[in-house]
Structures are given as structure tokens and as C-alpha cells.
Design a protein around this motif. Structure first.
Motif, PDB file in Angstrom:
ATOM      1  N   MET A  50       0.872  -1.230   0.000  1.00  0.00           N
ATOM      2  CA  MET A  50      -0.049  -0.019  -0.016  1.00  0.00           C
ATOM      3  C   MET A  50       0.836   1.217  -0.020  1.00  0.00           C
ATOM      4  SD  MET A  50      -1.421  -0.113   3.985  1.00  0.00           S
ATOM      5  CE  MET A  50      -1.747  -1.782   4.117  1.00  0.00           C
ATOM      6  N   VAL A  51       0.231   2.446  -0.351  1.00  0.00           N
ATOM      7  CA  VAL A  51       1.058   3.701  -0.488  1.00  0.00           C
ATOM      8  C   VAL A  51      -0.093   4.679   0.373  1.00  0.00           C
ATOM      9  CG1 VAL A  51       1.566   5.669  -1.770  1.00  0.00           C
ATOM     10  CG2 VAL A  51       2.109   3.397  -2.475  1.00  0.00           C
ATOM     11  N   ILE A  52       0.499   5.478   1.272  1.00  0.00           N
ATOM     12  CA  ILE A  52      -0.245   6.424   1.749  1.00  0.00           C
ATOM     13  C   ILE A  52       0.343   7.687   1.565  1.00  0.00           C
ATOM     14  CG2 ILE A  52      -1.399   4.935   3.364  1.00  0.00           C
ATOM     15  CD1 ILE A  52       0.375   5.810   5.624  1.00  0.00           C
ATOM     16  N   THR A  53      -0.272   8.895   1.791  1.00  0.00           N
ATOM     17  CA  THR A  53       0.322  10.219   1.667  1.00  0.00           C
ATOM     18  C   THR A  53      -0.054  10.963   2.902  1.00  0.00           C
ATOM     19  OG1 THR A  53      -1.416  11.243   0.617  1.00  0.00           O
ATOM     20  CG2 THR A  53      -0.069  10.055  -0.738  1.00  0.00           C
ATOM     21  N   LYS A  54       0.553  11.887   3.129  1.00  0.00           N
ATOM     22  CA  LYS A  54       0.426  12.833   4.150  1.00  0.00           C
ATOM     23  C   LYS A  54      -0.854  13.636   3.990  1.00  0.00           C
ATOM     24  CE  LYS A  54       1.822  14.457   8.173  1.00  0.00           C
ATOM     25  NZ  LYS A  54       1.951  13.829   9.479  1.00  0.00           N
ATOM     26  N   ASP A  55      -1.440  13.699   3.052  1.00  0.00           N
ATOM     27  CA  ASP A  55      -2.639  14.363   2.404  1.00  0.00           C
ATOM     28  C   ASP A  55      -3.882  13.521   2.331  1.00  0.00           C
ATOM     29  OD1 ASP A  55      -1.581  16.900   2.019  1.00  0.00           O
ATOM     30  OD2 ASP A  55      -0.940  16.179  -0.047  1.00  0.00           O
ATOM     31  N   GLY A  56      -3.532  12.227   2.993  1.00  0.00           N
ATOM     32  CA  GLY A  56      -4.794  11.281   3.114  1.00  0.00           C
ATOM     33  C   GLY A  56      -5.294  10.465   1.987  1.00  0.00           C
ATOM     34  N   ASP A  57      -4.260  10.447   0.970  1.00  0.00           N
ATOM     35  CA  ASP A  57      -4.451   9.410  -0.281  1.00  0.00           C
ATOM     36  C   ASP A  57      -4.073   8.137   0.437  1.00  0.00           C
ATOM     37  OD1 ASP A  57      -5.854  11.185  -2.118  1.00  0.00           O
ATOM     38  OD2 ASP A  57      -3.803  12.064  -2.330  1.00  0.00           O
ATOM     39  N   MET A  58      -4.534   7.063  -0.164  1.00  0.00           N
ATOM     40  CA  MET A  58      -4.317   5.770   0.154  1.00  0.00           C
ATOM     41  C   MET A  58      -4.805   4.666  -1.174  1.00  0.00           C
ATOM     42  SD  MET A  58      -5.267   3.368   3.399  1.00  0.00           S
ATOM     43  CE  MET A  58      -4.634   1.557   3.462  1.00  0.00           C
ATOM     44  N   ALA A  59      -3.889   4.044  -1.361  1.00  0.00           N
ATOM     45  CA  ALA A  59      -3.969   2.723  -2.261  1.00  0.00           C
ATOM     46  C   ALA A  59      -3.571   1.522  -1.909  1.00  0.00           C
ATOM     47  CB  ALA A  59      -3.629   3.272  -3.806  1.00  0.00           C
TER      48      ALA A  59
ATOM     49  N   GLU B  77      -3.618  -5.082  -9.175  1.00  0.00           N
ATOM     50  CA  GLU B  77      -3.859  -3.573  -9.687  1.00  0.00           C
ATOM     51  C   GLU B  77      -4.025  -2.630  -8.367  1.00  0.00           C
ATOM     52  OE1 GLU B  77      -7.450  -3.716 -11.799  1.00  0.00           O
ATOM     53  OE2 GLU B  77      -6.442  -4.832 -13.663  1.00  0.00           O
ATOM     54  N   TRP B  78      -3.877  -1.373  -8.674  1.00  0.00           N
ATOM     55  CA  TRP B  78      -4.013  -0.418  -7.589  1.00  0.00           C
ATOM     56  C   TRP B  78      -5.603  -0.045  -7.421  1.00  0.00           C
ATOM     57  CZ3 TRP B  78      -0.357   0.640  -4.264  1.00  0.00           C
ATOM     58  CH2 TRP B  78       0.989   0.711  -4.759  1.00  0.00           C
ATOM     59  N   THR B  79      -5.960  -0.641  -6.042  1.00  0.00           N
ATOM     60  CA  THR B  79      -7.546  -0.244  -5.804  1.00  0.00           C
ATOM     61  C   THR B  79      -7.223   1.195  -5.061  1.00  0.00           C
ATOM     62  OG1 THR B  79      -8.145  -2.554  -5.599  1.00  0.00           O
ATOM     63  CG2 THR B  79      -9.225  -0.738  -4.307  1.00  0.00           C
ATOM     64  N   GLY B  80      -8.146   2.136  -5.217  1.00  0.00           N
ATOM     65  CA  GLY B  80      -7.789   3.488  -4.393  1.00  0.00           C
ATOM     66  C   GLY B  80      -6.810   4.516  -5.404  1.00  0.00           C
ATOM     67  N   ASP B  81      -6.550   4.183  -6.644  1.00  0.00           N
ATOM     68  CA  ASP B  81      -5.584   4.892  -7.464  1.00  0.00           C
ATOM     69  C   ASP B  81      -5.874   6.194  -7.256  1.00  0.00           C
ATOM     70  OD1 ASP B  81      -3.416   5.255  -9.153  1.00  0.00           O
ATOM     71  OD2 ASP B  81      -4.494   4.627 -11.077  1.00  0.00           O
ATOM     72  N   PHE B  82      -4.805   6.986  -6.950  1.00  0.00           N
ATOM     73  CA  PHE B  82      -5.050   8.523  -6.953  1.00  0.00           C
ATOM     74  C   PHE B  82      -4.009   9.070  -7.886  1.00  0.00           C
ATOM     75  CE2 PHE B  82      -2.502   7.014  -3.281  1.00  0.00           C
ATOM     76  CZ  PHE B  82      -1.527   7.853  -3.432  1.00  0.00           C
ATOM     77  N   ARG B  83      -4.141  10.627  -7.971  1.00  0.00           N
ATOM     78  CA  ARG B  83      -3.162  11.406  -8.813  1.00  0.00           C
ATOM     79  C   ARG B  83      -2.186  11.924  -7.978  1.00  0.00           C
ATOM     80  NH1 ARG B  83      -4.481  13.144 -13.802  1.00  0.00           N
ATOM     81  NH2 ARG B  83      -6.624  12.958 -14.731  1.00  0.00           N
ATOM     82  N   VAL B  84      -1.160  11.949  -8.329  1.00  0.00           N
ATOM     83  CA  VAL B  84       0.177  12.259  -7.392  1.00  0.00           C
ATOM     84  C   VAL B  84       0.882  13.498  -8.265  1.00  0.00           C
ATOM     85  CG1 VAL B  84       2.218  11.523  -6.600  1.00  0.00           C
ATOM     86  CG2 VAL B  84       0.639   9.842  -6.811  1.00  0.00           C
ATOM     87  N   TRP B  85       1.175  14.696  -7.470  1.00  0.00           N
ATOM     88  CA  TRP B  85       1.858  15.486  -8.186  1.00  0.00           C
ATOM     89  C   TRP B  85       3.176  15.876  -7.587  1.00  0.00           C
ATOM     90  CZ3 TRP B  85      -3.241  16.203  -5.964  1.00  0.00           C
ATOM     91  CH2 TRP B  85      -3.045  16.684  -4.925  1.00  0.00           C
ATOM     92  N   PRO B  86       4.144  16.606  -8.050  1.00  0.00           N
ATOM     93  CA  PRO B  86       5.600  16.842  -7.698  1.00  0.00           C
ATOM     94  C   PRO B  86       5.224  17.254  -6.095  1.00  0.00           C
ATOM     95  CG  PRO B  86       5.251  17.607  -9.656  1.00  0.00           C
ATOM     96  CD  PRO B  86       3.647  17.240  -9.407  1.00  0.00           C
ATOM     97  N   ASN B  87       6.433  16.769  -5.386  1.00  0.00           N
ATOM     98  CA  ASN B  87       6.581  17.118  -4.126  1.00  0.00           C
ATOM     99  C   ASN B  87       5.427  16.518  -3.244  1.00  0.00           C
ATOM    100  OD1 ASN B  87       8.891  18.835  -4.752  1.00  0.00           O
ATOM    101  ND2 ASN B  87       7.249  20.393  -5.284  1.00  0.00           N
ATOM    102  N   THR B  88       5.006  15.491  -3.691  1.00  0.00           N
ATOM    103  CA  THR B  88       3.996  14.781  -2.870  1.00  0.00           C
ATOM    104  C   THR B  88       4.834  13.697  -1.929  1.00  0.00           C
ATOM    105  OG1 THR B  88       2.155  14.799  -4.481  1.00  0.00           O
ATOM    106  CG2 THR B  88       2.043  13.154  -2.767  1.00  0.00           C
ATOM    107  N   GLY B  89       4.625  13.861  -0.683  1.00  0.00           N
ATOM    108  CA  GLY B  89       5.417  12.843   0.298  1.00  0.00           C
ATOM    109  C   GLY B  89       4.580  11.531   0.317  1.00  0.00           C
ATOM    110  N   MET B  90       5.298  10.492   0.085  1.00  0.00           N
ATOM    111  CA  MET B  90       4.545   9.158   0.024  1.00  0.00           C
ATOM    112  C   MET B  90       5.265   8.031   0.830  1.00  0.00           C
ATOM    113  SD  MET B  90       2.998   8.700  -3.667  1.00  0.00           S
ATOM    114  CE  MET B  90       4.608   8.785  -4.507  1.00  0.00           C
TER     115      MET B  90
END
Length: 200
Positions: A37-46, A52-65
Motif C-alpha cells: 500500500m501507499v499512503i500520503t500525508k494528504d490522506g490519499d491511500m491505495a 492492480e492499484w485499488t484506490g488509485d489517485f493522482r500524484v503531483w510533484p513534491n508529494t510525500g508518500m
């Protein structure tokens, strides 16, 4: 192209692209393990389910994961910039905030620690709901419900008790779930999800 080394358990992972892409465009699910799994500080999770990725989300530069790997470690291939389609330039702060407009409002930046919850919600039409995680009356994170699979990332500290509320996006109703979890790094997995119970 280049490889990114992934160790067992939690890894900080970078985002080496100047454009916004989906997580699945840059991190090949087939190179990782079921349940990673991947989580971000902004609350995204997949999470990787059936390759396959369930909960796929867009990532932009400088996103901490942070990426959690269930295996012994792997070098995952990362595409060269020229092998990716033309992505969008990084979104503005205002657009990033507007993309995350939900009924759940929280500030995860006050906490150093994150918790990932993989659960299952026992309710009809589960995909009509969103879920928020709370410590007391303070919202600490939000999540997605996809085919009954609940993915929540939240911020907090050891020793805190976490509760959950769901919101029906069609009716506007809120329900408080019965579950109380202690704050930890991960609760639940694809093989053994936390069973989240709705009051009768």
C-alpha cells in the motif's frame, strides 16, 4: 528508466516527475506484492488487490508518500519521463485543496505519525459512503470505500483511540461506527480486514 529500491515494511518513496500522473502510471503494481500500500500525508491511500492499484489517485510533484511492502524487498522499475504520456503541470495549492473537498476536514500536518486502515464495511451500497477517522470529536483523516473495501489513512499519536463515522453522499446522513481501534501503523489487511460495524 531506472529502479527504485523498496525494502520490507515502510519506505519513504519519492516522486521523480515534474508532471502530475496517477500512481498506477508510475508505480507498477505487478512489480510489487499483493496487499502492498501507499499512503500520503494528504490522506490519499491505495492498495494492491488482484495485481492492480485499488484506490488509485493522482500524484503531483513534491508529494510525500510512504509505501508498505509485504515482501523481502524489490527493485521496482520506474519509467523514464519520455516513456510517460504528457501529464499535467503540478496543480496549484488552491486546486489541490478544491480536489479534496469533502465533508471530512482535518489537518494531518500537526502529527508525525500516520496510520493505515484496511477494512470492510458491512452495509448495503457501501460505495455510496465516505468515511472519516476521529480521535474524540477531532477528525484526523478520511478514506475511500471501493467495492466494500475501506481504505483510510489518518494522523495521530500512539495511545490514542480511533473511531469512525460514515457519510452517505446521496442522503447526507452520518452514522457513527461501533469500532474503536488503538493508534498503530497498520490495522487490517486484504486477507484479514478490520470488520467495520454499522449500528443497527
Amino acid at each position: 528508466a531506472f529502479n527504485q529500491e523498496i525494502n520490507p515494511r515502510w519506505n519513504w518513496v519519492g516522486y521523480p516527475y515534474e508532471y502530475e500522473y496517477f500512481l498506477s502510471d508510475t508505480y507498477d503494481a505487478t512489480a510489487l506484492a499483493e496487499g502492498d500500500m501507499v499512503i500520503t500525508k494528504d490522506g490519499d491511500m491505495a492498495i494492491i488487490k488482484d495485481g492492480e492499484w485499488t484506490g488509485d489517485f493522482r500524484v503531483w510533484p513534491n508529494t510525500g508518500m510512504m509505501l508498505y511492502h509485504n515482501g523481502d524487498g524489490v527493485n521496482i522499475p520506474m519509467k523514464a519521463r519520455g516513456d510517460l504520456y504528457q501529464g499535467r503541470w503540478s496543480v496549484s495549492l488552491e486546486e489541490a485543496k478544491s480536489k479534496k473537498e469533502t465533508v471530512w476536514h482535518y489537518d494531518g500536518s500537526r502529527f508525525a505519525n500516520m496510520m493505515a486502515v484496511v477494512g470492510q464495511l458491512n452495509i448495503d451500497n457501501a460505495d455510496d459512503y465516505t468515511i472519516g477517522a476521529f480521535v474524540g470529536d477531532e477528525c484526523r483523516g478520511a478514506g475511500k470505500i471501493i467495492d466494500g473495501l475501506v481504505l483510510v489513512s489518518l494522523a495521530g499519536e500512539a495511545g490514542e483511540e480511533v473511531t469512525f463515522r460514515i457519510h452517505n453522499e446521496w442522503t447526507g446522513e452520518f452514522f457513527e461506527l461501533k469500532n474503536v481501534l488503538g493508534f498503530t501503523d497498520i490495522a487490517g489487511s486484504l486477507k484479514n480486514p478490520v470488520m467495520l460495524d454499522v449500528p443497527e
